[in-house]
Design a protein around this motif. Structure first.
Motif, PDB file in Angstrom:
ATOM      1  N   GLY A   1     -12.628  -4.332   1.837  1.00 26.13           N
ATOM      2  CA  GLY A   1     -12.565  -3.608   3.094  1.00 26.13           C
ATOM      3  C   GLY A   1     -11.333  -3.974   3.891  1.00 26.13           C
ATOM      4  N   PHE A   2     -11.490  -4.146   5.203  1.00 22.21           N
ATOM      5  CA  PHE A   2     -10.363  -4.512   6.038  1.00 22.21           C
ATOM      6  C   PHE A   2      -9.867  -5.903   5.649  1.00 22.21           C
ATOM      7  N   GLY A   3      -8.541  -6.074   5.660  1.00 18.93           N
ATOM      8  CA  GLY A   3      -7.954  -7.343   5.288  1.00 18.93           C
ATOM      9  C   GLY A   3      -6.584  -7.147   4.679  1.00 18.93           C
ATOM     10  N   ARG A   4      -6.034  -8.257   4.188  1.00 19.54           N
ATOM     11  CA  ARG A   4      -4.671  -8.241   3.642  1.00 19.54           C
ATOM     12  C   ARG A   4      -4.717  -8.268   2.124  1.00 19.54           C
ATOM     13  N   TYR A   5      -4.092  -7.276   1.498  1.00 20.81           N
ATOM     14  CA  TYR A   5      -4.012  -7.153   0.051  1.00 20.81           C
ATOM     15  C   TYR A   5      -2.610  -7.614  -0.362  1.00 20.81           C
ATOM     16  N   GLN A   6      -2.528  -8.679  -1.137  1.00 20.22           N
ATOM     17  CA  GLN A   6      -1.237  -9.273  -1.454  1.00 20.22           C
ATOM     18  C   GLN A   6      -1.022  -9.337  -2.964  1.00 20.22           C
ATOM     19  N   PHE A   7       0.173  -8.909  -3.408  1.00 18.70           N
ATOM     20  CA  PHE A   7       0.518  -8.876  -4.824  1.00 18.70           C
ATOM     21  C   PHE A   7       1.814  -9.657  -5.059  1.00 18.70           C
ATOM     22  N   HIS A   8       1.782 -10.599  -5.991  1.00 13.74           N
ATOM     23  CA  HIS A   8       2.994 -11.294  -6.425  1.00 13.74           C
ATOM     24  C   HIS A   8       3.463 -10.648  -7.726  1.00 13.74           C
ATOM     25  N   VAL A   9       4.682 -10.141  -7.726  1.00 15.52           N
ATOM     26  CA  VAL A   9       5.211  -9.391  -8.869  1.00 15.52           C
ATOM     27  C   VAL A   9       6.419 -10.108  -9.448  1.00 15.52           C
ATOM     28  N   ASP A  10       6.532 -10.072 -10.764  1.00 15.50           N
ATOM     29  CA  ASP A  10       7.671 -10.657 -11.462  1.00 15.50           C
ATOM     30  C   ASP A  10       8.327  -9.558 -12.288  1.00 15.50           C
ATOM     31  N   ALA A  11       9.279  -8.846 -11.687  1.00 18.16           N
ATOM     32  CA  ALA A  11       9.992  -7.750 -12.359  1.00 18.16           C
ATOM     33  C   ALA A  11      11.102  -7.261 -11.444  1.00 18.16           C
ATOM     34  N   ARG A  12      12.166  -6.737 -12.028  1.00 19.81           N
ATOM     35  CA  ARG A  12      13.240  -6.169 -11.224  1.00 19.81           C
ATOM     36  C   ARG A  12      12.868  -4.741 -10.840  1.00 19.81           C
ATOM     37  N   LEU A  13      12.034  -4.641  -9.821  1.00 17.60           N
ATOM     38  CA  LEU A  13      11.539  -3.333  -9.393  1.00 17.60           C
ATOM     39  C   LEU A  13      12.655  -2.454  -8.843  1.00 17.60           C
ATOM     40  N   ASP A  14      13.762  -3.069  -8.424  1.00 18.44           N
ATOM     41  CA  ASP A  14      14.883  -2.277  -7.913  1.00 18.44           C
ATOM     42  C   ASP A  14      15.671  -1.618  -9.029  1.00 18.44           C
ATOM     43  N   LYS A  15      15.368  -1.979 -10.281  1.00 14.21           N
ATOM     44  CA  LYS A  15      16.094  -1.413 -11.415  1.00 14.21           C
ATOM     45  C   LYS A  15      15.199  -0.576 -12.325  1.00 14.21           C
ATOM     46  N   LEU A  16      14.059  -0.144 -11.833  1.00 11.68           N
ATOM     47  CA  LEU A  16      13.195   0.708 -12.644  1.00 11.68           C
ATOM     48  C   LEU A  16      13.891   2.025 -12.966  1.00 11.68           C
ATOM     49  N   ASP A  17      13.631   2.533 -14.145  1.00 11.29           N
ATOM     50  CA  ASP A  17      14.182   3.822 -14.548  1.00 11.29           C
ATOM     51  C   ASP A  17      13.699   4.926 -13.594  1.00 11.29           C
ATOM     52  N   PRO A  18      14.535   5.930 -13.321  1.00 13.63           N
ATOM     53  CA  PRO A  18      14.126   7.006 -12.402  1.00 13.63           C
ATOM     54  C   PRO A  18      12.830   7.718 -12.793  1.00 13.63           C
TER      55      PRO A  18
ATOM     56  N   ASP B   1     -14.336   3.413  10.317  1.00 13.77           N
ATOM     57  CA  ASP B   1     -15.480   2.547  10.084  1.00 13.77           C
ATOM     58  C   ASP B   1     -15.305   1.856   8.739  1.00 13.77           C
ATOM     59  N   GLN B   2     -15.311   0.525   8.732  1.00 16.58           N
ATOM     60  CA  GLN B   2     -15.089  -0.211   7.491  1.00 16.58           C
ATOM     61  C   GLN B   2     -16.128   0.131   6.434  1.00 16.58           C
ATOM     62  N   GLN B   3     -17.349   0.442   6.851  1.00 15.53           N
ATOM     63  CA  GLN B   3     -18.402   0.739   5.888  1.00 15.53           C
ATOM     64  C   GLN B   3     -18.009   1.896   4.986  1.00 15.53           C
ATOM     65  N   ASP B   4     -17.197   2.823   5.509  1.00 17.69           N
ATOM     66  CA  ASP B   4     -16.761   3.979   4.728  1.00 17.69           C
ATOM     67  C   ASP B   4     -15.492   3.705   3.932  1.00 17.69           C
ATOM     68  N   GLU B   5     -14.907   2.526   4.121  1.00 21.11           N
ATOM     69  CA  GLU B   5     -13.582   2.289   3.572  1.00 21.11           C
ATOM     70  C   GLU B   5     -13.545   1.201   2.498  1.00 21.11           C
ATOM     71  N   TYR B   6     -14.678   0.682   2.064  1.00 26.47           N
ATOM     72  CA  TYR B   6     -14.668  -0.277   0.959  1.00 26.47           C
ATOM     73  C   TYR B   6     -14.164   0.439  -0.295  1.00 26.47           C
ATOM     74  N   ALA B   7     -13.203  -0.186  -0.965  1.00 32.93           N
ATOM     75  CA  ALA B   7     -12.570   0.500  -2.089  1.00 32.93           C
ATOM     76  C   ALA B   7     -12.053  -0.506  -3.106  1.00 32.93           C
ATOM     77  N   PRO B   8     -11.993  -0.109  -4.373  1.00 38.86           N
ATOM     78  CA  PRO B   8     -11.368  -0.959  -5.388  1.00 38.86           C
ATOM     79  C   PRO B   8      -9.854  -0.903  -5.278  1.00 38.86           C
ATOM     80  N   VAL B   9      -9.198  -1.799  -5.968  1.00 37.33           N
ATOM     81  CA  VAL B   9      -7.737  -1.824  -6.047  1.00 37.33           C
ATOM     82  C   VAL B   9      -7.331  -1.320  -7.428  1.00 37.33           C
ATOM     83  N   THR B  10      -6.317  -0.486  -7.474  1.00 37.58           N
ATOM     84  CA  THR B  10      -5.835   0.063  -8.734  1.00 37.58           C
ATOM     85  C   THR B  10      -4.369  -0.291  -8.927  1.00 37.58           C
ATOM     86  N   LEU B  11      -4.024  -0.669 -10.150  1.00 37.24           N
ATOM     87  CA  LEU B  11      -2.649  -0.977 -10.524  1.00 37.24           C
ATOM     88  C   LEU B  11      -2.262  -0.073 -11.686  1.00 37.24           C
TER      89      LEU B  11
END
Length: 307
Positions: free
Chosen positions: A150-167, A270-280
């Motif tokens: 629900g409400f809160g901070r979702y944090q991801f640590h990534v190891d990749a040159r995301l600035d060089k991804l193919d178009p 309303d947080q009750q309506d906003e609980y959701a999974p995370v997708t990658l």
């Protein structure tokens, strides 16, 4: 279907003493016609299935036996002639579940777009997402958390040159409730254009008590990394979402910022309506192969949720 196939014509009306009898006769004819059509459909499906012997047949010595109790000559077998161990039809792929950062994740089954083998966790507990070239085309990776947040901070640590991804390559991290158009997303993509903004932060949200009114907001940003390690997060609150990207692997702070954006919501939710999974997900943009023809791999070292 022609109307006269199921409804008696005017010449038959005199045969019925009451309207109720006529309706009953019409229903009877209708049911008979439906059953006839269903039988025809079953025969069509059966004939199609017979073309795929690797699914419908199993070898027993030199004799082939059918799952549905018919032999290969088309003659029905009696009950006593049925095999003791009837073959089992091939089942759909069971969804793959992996453990990453203390949570369980369901990997999208292999299809023309995805490959379940392209999402895996290594011996160090890091999640790998791959975009690979297979015999039948390019396949990416998609996985969704079993847990909902629900409400809160979702944090991801990534190891990749995301600035060089193919178009033509897209990498996304997002949260979206089931059966809802609402979403909060960080997406790395150039949308097929080499000079486009490299990352977009966006969300769509429906107004409280007004489900048919929605607002969609996003902002793009160009950036250049000084290394492969980055931190990306979104902080969901009742009336806003704060997006942030940072150099290095940071934890719940604002050091070494690349970019931040605070998106205000039109109304509190309303947080009750906003609980959701995370997708990658790692995939192609619009199905276009990478312009350089190279496979892609992105490593996510951790996902942390701060309530």
């Amino acid at each position: 279907m022609d109307q006269h196939d199921i409804i008696p014509d005017a010449a038959m009306e005199g045969k019925f003493s009451t309207m109720e009898e006529q309706l009953q006769q019409e229903r009877k004819i209708f049911v008979e016609k439906v059953n006839e059509i269903m039988d025809q459909c079953q025969r069509i499906v059966w004939n199609l299935c017979k073309q795929y012997e690797n699914v419908l047949y199993r070898k027993s010595g030199t004799e082939e036996e059918l799952i549905f109790g018919e032999n290969t000559d088309g003659e029905d077998k009696t009950e006593s002639e049925q095999p003791d161990n009837p073959p089992v039809p091939l089942m759909p792929e069971t969804p793959k579940v992996i453990s990453f950062s203390g949570f369980q994740w369901t990997v999208n089954p292999t299809s023309s777009k995805w490959n379940s083998d392209n999402a895996f966790v290594d011996e160090h507990g890091k999640l790998h997402l791959r975009l690979s070239k297979e015999d039948d085309g390019w396949q990416g990776a998609l996985l969704t958390s079993v847990s909902k947040f629900g409400f809160g901070r979702y944090q991801f640590h990534v190891d990749a040159r995301l600035d060089k991804l193919d178009p033509n390559v897209t990498f996304a991290m997002y949260s979206q409730p089931e059966h809802s158009p609402d979403s909060v997303a960080i997406k790395f993509a150039k949308w097929g254009y080499g000079d486009a903004e490299q990352v977009s932060y966006g969300m769509s949200n429906r107004f409280v008590n007004e489900p048919f009114l929605r607002t969609a907001t996003s902002v793009g940003h160009r950036f250049k990394l000084n290394g492969p390690n980055t931190t990306h997060s979104f902080y969901r609150k009742r009336n806003s979402v704060l997006f942030r990207s940072q150099h290095g692997h940071e934890n719940n702070n604002n050091r070494y910022e690349i970019f931040n954006w605070n998106c205000e919501l039109p109304k509190e939710i309303d947080q009750q309506d906003e609980y959701a999974p995370v997708t990658l997900g790692l995939s192609l943009y619009d199905g276009r192969p990478p312009t350089d023809g190279q496979e892609v791999e992105i490593v996510i070292t951790s996902f942390i949720f701060h309530p």
